[in-house]
Design a protein around this motif. Structure first.
Motif, mmCIF file in Angstrom:
data_model
loop_
_atom_site.group_PDB
_atom_site.id
_atom_site.type_symbol
_atom_site.label_atom_id
_atom_site.label_comp_id
_atom_site.label_asym_id
_atom_site.label_seq_id
_atom_site.Cartn_x
_atom_site.Cartn_y
_atom_site.Cartn_z
ATOM 1 N N GLY A 116 0.816 -1.203 0.000
ATOM 2 C CA GLY A 116 0.000 0.000 0.000
ATOM 3 C C GLY A 116 0.851 1.256 0.000
ATOM 4 N N PHE A 117 1.967 1.213 0.741
ATOM 5 C CA PHE A 117 2.888 2.356 0.736
ATOM 6 C C PHE A 117 3.644 2.451 -0.591
ATOM 7 C CE2 PHE A 117 7.408 3.461 1.183
ATOM 8 C CZ PHE A 117 7.279 4.831 1.371
ATOM 9 N N LEU A 118 4.167 1.340 -1.077
ATOM 10 C CA LEU A 118 4.959 1.364 -2.318
ATOM 11 C C LEU A 118 4.163 1.937 -3.482
ATOM 12 C CD1 LEU A 118 6.740 -2.140 -2.167
ATOM 13 C CD2 LEU A 118 7.706 0.106 -1.604
ATOM 14 N N PHE A 119 2.882 1.631 -3.539
ATOM 15 C CA PHE A 119 2.043 2.067 -4.651
ATOM 16 C C PHE A 119 1.347 3.402 -4.394
ATOM 17 C CE2 PHE A 119 1.557 -2.759 -5.049
ATOM 18 C CZ PHE A 119 2.682 -2.852 -5.864
ATOM 19 N N SER A 120 1.685 4.047 -3.290
ATOM 20 C CA SER A 120 1.063 5.327 -2.947
ATOM 21 C C SER A 120 1.933 6.497 -3.417
ATOM 22 C CB SER A 120 0.871 5.424 -1.430
ATOM 23 O OG SER A 120 2.130 5.658 -0.785
ATOM 24 N N ALA A 152 -1.528 -4.559 -4.900
ATOM 25 C CA ALA A 152 -1.554 -4.158 -6.302
ATOM 26 C C ALA A 152 -2.989 -4.134 -6.835
ATOM 27 C CB ALA A 152 -0.687 -5.100 -7.134
ATOM 28 N N ALA A 153 -3.769 -5.139 -6.465
ATOM 29 C CA ALA A 153 -5.161 -5.198 -6.942
ATOM 30 C C ALA A 153 -5.982 -4.019 -6.439
ATOM 31 C CB ALA A 153 -5.801 -6.518 -6.502
ATOM 32 N N SER A 154 -5.627 -3.484 -5.285
ATOM 33 C CA SER A 154 -6.372 -2.348 -4.732
ATOM 34 C C SER A 154 -6.112 -1.065 -5.512
ATOM 35 C CB SER A 154 -6.011 -2.147 -3.262
ATOM 36 O OG SER A 154 -4.693 -1.648 -3.120
ATOM 37 N N THR A 155 -5.115 -1.072 -6.411
ATOM 38 C CA THR A 155 -4.799 0.128 -7.191
ATOM 39 C C THR A 155 -5.494 0.144 -8.544
ATOM 40 O OG1 THR A 155 -2.843 -0.787 -8.343
ATOM 41 C CG2 THR A 155 -2.498 0.133 -6.139
ATOM 42 N N TYR A 156 -6.258 -0.897 -8.881
ATOM 43 C CA TYR A 156 -6.913 -0.944 -10.187
ATOM 44 C C TYR A 156 -7.852 0.250 -10.365
ATOM 45 C CZ TYR A 156 -5.581 -5.932 -10.431
ATOM 46 O OH TYR A 156 -4.906 -7.132 -10.453
ATOM 47 N N GLU A 249 -0.925 0.722 -17.972
ATOM 48 C CA GLU A 249 -1.208 2.138 -17.757
ATOM 49 C C GLU A 249 -2.698 2.380 -17.564
ATOM 50 O OE1 GLU A 249 0.173 6.424 -19.674
ATOM 51 O OE2 GLU A 249 0.276 4.601 -20.877
ATOM 52 N N ALA A 250 -3.546 1.622 -18.281
ATOM 53 C CA ALA A 250 -4.995 1.756 -18.129
ATOM 54 C C ALA A 250 -5.495 0.989 -16.911
ATOM 55 C CB ALA A 250 -5.706 1.250 -19.383
ATOM 56 N N LEU A 251 -4.835 -0.122 -16.605
ATOM 57 C CA LEU A 251 -5.238 -0.940 -15.462
ATOM 58 C C LEU A 251 -4.949 -0.247 -14.145
ATOM 59 C CD1 LEU A 251 -6.109 -3.653 -14.146
ATOM 60 C CD2 LEU A 251 -3.724 -4.394 -14.390
ATOM 61 N N SER A 252 -3.735 0.301 -14.017
ATOM 62 C CA SER A 252 -3.325 0.878 -12.739
ATOM 63 C C SER A 252 -2.225 1.910 -12.946
ATOM 64 C CB SER A 252 -2.823 -0.217 -11.795
ATOM 65 O OG SER A 252 -2.180 0.350 -10.669
ATOM 66 N N PRO A 253 -2.554 3.192 -12.929
ATOM 67 C CA PRO A 253 -1.513 4.226 -13.017
ATOM 68 C C PRO A 253 -0.458 4.088 -11.916
ATOM 69 C CG PRO A 253 -3.672 5.199 -13.398
ATOM 70 C CD PRO A 253 -3.910 3.778 -12.954
ATOM 71 N N ALA A 254 -0.838 3.567 -10.756
ATOM 72 C CA ALA A 254 0.123 3.399 -9.664
ATOM 73 C C ALA A 254 1.182 2.363 -10.017
ATOM 74 C CB ALA A 254 -0.604 2.989 -8.382
#
Length: 418
Positions: A116-120, A152-156, A249-254
């Motif tokens: 959660g931190f890495l993708f924030s 990762a799935a939470s960033t979709y 890029e469309a799935l997850s900008p994060a």
């Protein structure tokens, strides 16, 4: 469209190349390199994420007595090193950070928090580099992958969250996003073959994070004017000829934002494996590749975590892709989940006598392959059944026969209730 990227060089990056190899193979830094890195850091140099990646590699490897002069704090205590190195990271990440620097493994919950931190967008780029490097160097556990996958799935984006399973048996194709440097790719042809066999297809892809930047799946699908998904519900529409293109890029900008970070830290972090098994469209079969044979079992395990019921893992494909070598040993390992949850497996080799007509003495080395030239071969093959390029034609025919054998095995061993 052609990928291009030039890595800005500096002493830290050179240090990562020496020590950021993995559990086995990392070498001590020579004295002159230690001095160069020390001078570079003393002068205020260092991109934060590179600094973190360097120190993560150094601590994971275990610093020599001479290398300890580069360490922060006491040079021994992980907590002091963390406080000096990752001062800008959120306070609630300290416990996990110290645990990583101490070479301890994380629980699934801790890994989910870390993800959660890495993708924030929270501050802490040095920590991000350290964590990515440390995870890679000591190899991630199943629990860590589970937590990172959930993060990762939470960033979709909204269009891919809570997707409903597609009708039919959806296949997801996924190979390394950095593609190739001296061969042509056959991925769109494979997607077309699978769809002709009755399986709708989605193809995962994204910008290249390196170390290769010449040509990848995304480039080819753009050149072919492929259909790019904007949301999971696109699968309800008639399938495009070469399957649906699923761009990270469309799935997850994060996740896509990590491409730029990965280019800076040079070595492949956990995402190079994780991004291939993410399953936002609820596909039932994953067709993916590994270069190292030891990763086959890991890919099957991760595919199971992601909800796939069937897996085909290609081993030793050309440049690690889904394309078989027509000269060297390659093959597939198929796995299907049984009613008890375990996977049953079966391997098929490309060296079978039945495939001898598709073999050759050597694989062609393509100088500077382009998306345009690759797309021309693909269009010619699907129009005529051949291209006149013997290497390309044999490779596609071998792949079609080998994957066909794998799909037939999956079908025959699919549980009746699946």
């Amino acid at each position: 469209m052609k990928n291009s990227y030039t890595m800005p060089d500096n002493p830290l990056l050179q240090g990562i190349k020496v020590i950021g190899i993995g559990k086995h193979g990392s070498k001590p830094l020579p004295t002159d390199q230690i001095e160069a890195i020390s001078a570079y850091l003393s002068a205020g140099g260092g991109i934060p994420i590179q600094k973190g990646a360097f120190y993560g590699s150094l601590l994971a490897k275990g610093p020599t007595e001479e290398e300890q002069r580069l360490l922060y704090g006491s040079g021994k205590e992980a907590s002091l090193i963390y406080d000096s190195l990752c001062a800008d990271a959120p306070a609630d990440m300290r416990e996990i950070g110290v645990k990583l620097l101490s070479k301890q493994y994380l629980s699934a919950e801790e890994a989910r928090t870390l993800g959660g931190f890495l993708f924030s967008d929270a501050p802490g780029e040095t920590f991000r580099g350290m964590a990515a490097s440390m995870l890679r160097m000591r190899y991630e556990t199943e629990e860590e992958y589970r937590g990172l996958m959930e993060a990762a799935a939470s960033t979709y984006t909204p269009g891919f969250r809570d997707a409903q399973p597609a009708e039919g048996t959806l296949i997801q194709l996924a190979e390394p996003f950095d593609g190739v440097e001296h061969s042509y790719m056959i991925t769109p042809v494979l997607a077309r073959v699978f769809q002709q066999a009755g399986f709708p297809v989605v193809v995962s892809m994204g910008r290249s994070a390196g170390p290769k930047y010449t040509l990848n799946t995304r480039d080819i699908y753009h050149e072919l004017a492929g259909r790019f998904m904007r949301q999971a519900s696109d699968l309800a529409q008639p399938a495009p000829e070469f399957g649906w293109a699923l761009d990270q890029e469309a799935l997850s900008p994060a996740l896509d934002q990590w491409v730029d970070r990965r280019r800076l830290i040079f070595k492949r972090p956990f995402l190079a494996t994780l991004e291939k098994v993410l399953n936002p469209c609820k596909a039932r079969i994953l067709v993916t590749s590994v270069f190292h044979i030891t990763y086959i079992e890991k890919m099957i395990t991760l595919a199971g975590m992601a909800g796939f019921s069937g897996v085909i893992v290609f081993k030793r494909g050309v440049e690690g892709t889904l394309a078989p070598s027509i000269a060297k040993a390659s093959g597939i390992t198929c796995a299907v989940r049984q009613q008890g949850g375990a996977f049953m497996t079966q391997s098929f080799e490309a060296s079978q006598d039945a495939f001898s007509a598709y073999r050759a003495g050597a694989d062609a080395i393509v100088q500077d392959p382009t998306a345009e030239a690759n797309a021309q071969l693909i269009r010619r093959f699907v129009s005529n059944g051949f291209t006149g390029n013997e290497d390309f034609d044999k490779r596609v025919n071998l792949a079609t026969a080998l994957y066909g054998q794998g799909l037939a095995w999956l079908r025959s061993n699919w549980p009746a209730t699946a």
